[in-house]
Write a protein that holds these residues in place. Structure first.
Motif: not given
Length: 377
Positions: A140-159, A173-181
């Protein structure tokens, strides 16, 4: 024994319909969750149906989230925000840290799409606060860390910070790759690779951008998402346009147009129409250039009208609230006036009674004094 058997079979007969209803509701919930991008109207219809019966707070939060996202897909920002705020009220009452983490990160994603930057950052901070309470190493933590970085990236991209954005997306991507499923991350990864492709485009690295868009498209096909496929195809068309392969670019865009028309995503369609118009203009095809320019203008006009309608609704609501407050204030003032008059009368009456009693007492005292001073005969 016979009575026990009858009771047992009666229990089965009673529970089978309930179980069937539960299965039906779970299927509907799953369908609504899958359709909020591809078919938001259907998703909204299902959620409203489920909300009529649902009592479980966690499921209500989930339903509010789905309908909020579906409304956002349609461009109904005001309605989307209303459901998001309803969900927030319920989430704050929950003691479930994971539920809170998931909500605030999802809310941040939605706020980012609404271009409410301050709210995006606020939700991210709240999400991070709860995320820190979840033990490391959990899926769960890997998944949410991945999503959090996704949002931060979107903000930086917009800026206009593609390097910083790219780093955030790659960390995600690295966070999501740590997820077994890993299949549970395909949807988010498709979004990630689309943004990674755009970052590479901004940095002038078209070959790397093409690889990223291709990955995004492949993952979108697996998730069966028309919306994500459309975005990835649009990205691939940009590569072809850069290479002056306009016919191939248009093939990608026509495919994207067909898929996006099923999603009711007007923002996506606007982007596709703009790209199509640009390609036809480069090719010197004035008829199709004008056709797609007109389609683009019509969509933009509809969106602007919708935004104006939302603003008008908000203003009307504010005016109504203001009128209510004025009425309440007037009512309070009226009540205050009545109270003041009543209190004034009471005080006056009190003073009058006090004065009257004092006068009687004084008269009595005067008589007694007169008796005392009267000479004795």
């Amino acid at each position: 024994m016979k009575k026990m058997c009858i009771a047992f079979f009666m229990t089965i007969l009673i529970n089978i319909p309930c179980f069937a209803v539960q299965i039906d509701e779970d299927i509907l919930l799953k369908k609504a969750n899958q359709e909020f991008y591809n078919n938001p109207n259907e998703s909204i219809k299902i959620v409203k149906q489920l909300l009529k019966k649902e009592k479980n707070a966690d499921k209500i939060i989930q339903l509010y989230h789905i309908i909020s996202t579906a409304e956002l897909t349609k461009g109904n920002l005001k309605v989307s925000l209303q459901y998001l705020l309803k969900a927030r009220e319920l989430v704050l009452q929950s003691n479930d840290v994971k539920r809170k983490t998931s909500f605030f990160i999802t809310a941040a994603l939605q706020y980012e799409q609404m271009e409410l930057d301050a709210k995006t950052l606020e939700s991210l901070d709240e999400g991070e606060q709860y995320l820190s309470k979840i033990p490391d190493g959990e899926y769960y933590k890997y998944f949410e860390v991945g999503r959090m970085n996704l949002v931060r990236g979107m903000i930086s991209k917009k800026q206009n910070n593609p390097e910083i954005a790219l780093k955030s997306f790659q960390d995600a991507v690295k966070s999501f790759e740590k997820i077994t499923e890993v299949e549970k991350t395909y949807y988010n990864q498709s979004i990630l690779f689309f943004y990674i492709g755009n970052c590479f485009l901004d940095l002038g690295l078209s070959e790397k951008a093409e690889i990223a868009f291709s990955k995004a498209y492949h993952l979108a096909i697996i998730t069966n998402s028309n919306s994500l496929q459309s975005y990835a195809l649009k990205g691939l068309s940009q590569i072809k346009k850069i290479k002056h392969q306009n016919l191939q670019a248009l093939e990608y865009l026509k495919n994207a147009e067909n898929k996006s028309e099923k999603t009711y995503d007007s923002t996506l369609l606007e982007e596709i129409y703009k790209e199509m118009a640009d390609n036809y203009l480069v090719m010197g095809n004035q008829n199709y250039y004008q056709l797609y320019s007109k389609k683009l203008q019509e969509l933009q006009f509809k969106r602007e009208q919708l935004e104006l309608s939302s603003i008008n609704e908000s203003m009307n609501a504010q005016n109504k609230n203001a009128a209510t407050k004025i009425e309440e204030l007037s009512s309070k003032n009226k009540n205050s006036l009545i109270l003041s008059i009543t209190m004034g009368c009471t005080i006056c009456l009190g003073i009058f009674l006090w004065a009257y009693k004092l006068m009687i007492r004084n008269k009595k005292s005067a008589k007694e004094i007169q008796k005392l001073v009267q000479p004795v005969s």
